[in-house]
Design an enzyme around this catalytic site. Structure first.
Site, PDB file in Angstrom:
ATOM      1  N   SER A 149       0.688  -1.769  -0.056  1.00  0.00           N
ATOM      2  CA  SER A 149       0.233   0.648  -0.202  1.00  0.00           C
ATOM      3  C   SER A 149       0.830   1.136  -0.239  1.00  0.00           C
ATOM      4  O   SER A 149       1.945   1.111   0.408  1.00  0.00           O
ATOM      5  CB  SER A 149      -0.980  -0.077   0.733  1.00  0.00           C
ATOM      6  OG  SER A 149      -1.669   1.292   1.857  1.00  0.00           O
ATOM      7  N   TYR A 162      -1.554  -0.647  10.327  1.00  0.00           N
ATOM      8  CA  TYR A 162      -1.726  -0.796   9.329  1.00  0.00           C
ATOM      9  C   TYR A 162      -0.545  -0.298   8.264  1.00  0.00           C
ATOM     10  O   TYR A 162       0.273  -0.605   7.983  1.00  0.00           O
ATOM     11  CB  TYR A 162      -3.030  -0.558   8.055  1.00  0.00           C
ATOM     12  CG  TYR A 162      -3.522  -0.705   7.153  1.00  0.00           C
ATOM     13  CD1 TYR A 162      -3.850  -1.959   6.238  1.00  0.00           C
ATOM     14  CD2 TYR A 162      -3.042   0.469   5.922  1.00  0.00           C
ATOM     15  CE1 TYR A 162      -3.808  -2.197   5.333  1.00  0.00           C
ATOM     16  CE2 TYR A 162      -3.219   0.296   4.766  1.00  0.00           C
ATOM     17  CZ  TYR A 162      -3.702  -1.397   4.011  1.00  0.00           C
ATOM     18  OH  TYR A 162      -4.072  -1.365   2.682  1.00  0.00           O
TER      19      TYR A 162
END
Length: 519
Positions: A149, A162
């Site tokens: 990501s 995350y």
């Protein structure tokens, strides 16, 4: 570019998290390309629906293998891999796509529980599956693609766990590429930005919040939109294909910043195309149907390349030849004017011309060397981009700058060349921001050592060049230095609609060398 570059016939591809979103779309795309696909997810109903899409997409009606599994559970991972090998007796591509995210604040009383959930899926499961699959990938000289990501590269408030999971995944990708390169296995990650999937719903946002988020994010992206799952799937298939055989250990940012690309009707101008990377790139664009403009200082070399380009064109399109020195302003203007006069359009500008010399801070002529290198490697690129931008705006075209891993990794007695490429990399990023709203994408390709005449140009003798390439071959994780076709493949991918959500990146194409320790 080869018409078989995305032919995965006979290949077995395992994609985790493939019951929806990016994983589901990637499964369908691999099926279209002839692969035997293994899909897996926790939701059996969703998986069944995706299986129908994959079956319908397969040109030869290949039925996918469905395995309901939770990759955060060790037994499920082992069963997934065992089922794949039992069914197909091989594995060529592992796509670690399954991911999990939650908003987190350091004040949360359950932060360690959230940490465990996120890290178990996003990091531990990837390590486990890579461990279980590596013996099979070694047999097929396969590859691993980890879906990371933009959050692995850019911090986000109240999303720390995350972010660290994706940062860890990016580093694991680089380390594993070094370890497995000598085994013939490539390892890369794709780092998506905002993409329309169910991810925001999973992390707890409501529909009106999600719609508002995507609506607000779109205009903030230089390309003017958020990503779609197909954008990421295109990047995955490119990295899995032979077209990226010299790419390993990279984090491929796909954040808005065809391998079988069809450039019919497109006009492509390639500087420094009298030899090496530029010449091969010209031929590959011609194969893909483009009108090609070749330019170089050496008229004889240019003439030979023009013949190759003509022969490569499926419809016999004759290239435009322009003898020019891009370090001269008048030549740059004549080059662009000739292109527009001939074709009345421009779709792709490839700033490939480059110049290098050894330079030491002790050299009495260091400022002369500075001027020569910077005039070609930076000033000329700025000038040509300036001259071409009005035409590229009309076609929503793109610019690809050929940089070097020397723009990222310093080299002794090569400082001026290194700073020229570092400057070019930053210019690429800045220009991507400026031109994104105009519909123009700007990217750079950063090659490692590639067999061209570059080392000869900088003053090395044949025996020194041969020795250098031989030494680097053993030191590169992938086990070889690059060829011009490796770089041409990257250029065509970045120029194609398949990378329409890629802008402002420095695409490292170096066989994993940037992360290797050279003795």
């Amino acid at each position: 570019m080869s018409t078989t570059s995305r032919d995965f016939s006979g290949k077995v591809v395992l994609i985790t998290g493939s019951s929806s979103g990016i994983g589901a779309v990637a499964a369908v795309e691999f099926a279209k390309a002839g692969a035997q696909v293994v899909i897996t997810g926790r939701n059996a109903d969703n998986l069944s629906e995706v299986a129908k899409e994959v079956l319908n997409a397969s040109p030869t009606g290949l039925k996918p293998l469905e395995v309901v599994a939770d990759v955060s559970k060790d037994d499920d991972c082992r069963r997934l891999v065992d089922s794949t090998i039992k069914q197909f007796n091989r594995l060529d591509v592992l796509v670690n796509n399954a991911g999990f995210g939650l908003g987190t604040s350091i004040y949360d009383s359950d932060i360690l529980d959230k940490y465990q959930q996120i890290m178990d899926t996003n990091v531990r499961a990837v390590i486990n599956l890579s461990h279980l699959c590596v013996e099979h990938l070694e047999k097929t000289k396969g590859n691993i693609i980890n879906i990371s990501s933009v959050c692995g590269l850019k911090p986000a408030s109240t999303f720390s766990i995350y972010c660290i999971s994706k940062s860890a995944l990016d580093m694991f990708t680089k380390c594993l590429a070094l370890e497995l390169g000598p085994k013939g296995i490539r390892v890369n990650s794709v780092n998506p930005g905002a993409v329309r999937t169910n991810f925001l719903q999973v992390v707890g946002m409501k529909k009106d919040q999600i719609d508002a988020a995507y609506e607000s994010w779109g205009p903030k992206h230089p390309v003017g939109r958020v990503g779609e799952s197909i954008d990421i799937a295109n990047a995955i298939l490119f990295l899995a294909s032979s077209e990226s055989s010299f790419v390993t250990g990279i984090n491929f940012l796909t954040d808005g910043g065809s391998i079988n690309a069809n450039f019919s009707g497109k006009v492509v101008l390639i500087t420094g195309s009298g030899s090496g990377i530029g010449a091969v790139t010209a031929v590959e664009f011609a194969k893909a149907g483009a009108h090609v403009v070749v330019t170089d200082r050496n008229a004889d070399n240019l003439s030979e390349v023009a013949k190759e380009v003509l022969n490569a064109s499926p419809t016999g399109l004759k290239p435009l030849e322009v003898v020019a020195d891009v370090s001269k302003d008048d030549d740059c203007r004549r080059l662009v004017d000739s292109t527009i006069k001939q074709f009345n359009r421009l779709d792709v500008l490839v700033n490939n011309a480059g110049f290098g010399l050894y330079s030491s801070i002790y050299d009495s002529d260091i400022l002369d060397k500075y001027q020569k290198i910077m005039d070609t490697n930076v000033r000329a690129v700025i000038n040509l981009s300036h001259l071409c931008v009005e035409h590229l705006e009309k076609t929503k075209g793109n610019i690809i700058n050929i940089s070097s891993f020397c723009g990222i990794k310093p080299a002794s007695i090569f400082s001026i060349y290194c700073i020229s490429k570092s400057a070019l990399d930053m210019f690429t990023k800045c220009l991507a921001l400026e031109l994104g709203p105009k519909g123009i994408r700007v990217n750079s390709v950063n090659p490692g050592a590639v067999r061209t005449n570059f080392l000869q140009v900088v003053g090395m003798k044949k025996d020194q060049i041969d020795a250098a390439y031989e030494a680097m071959t053993t030191q590169y994780p992938i086990g070889r230095v690059g060829e011009s076709i490796d770089i041409a493949n990257a250029i065509l991918f970045l120029a194609s609609s398949e990378s329409s959500f890629v802008t402002g990146i420095n695409f490292l194409t170096d066989g994993g060398s940037i992360n290797a320790s050279f003795s």
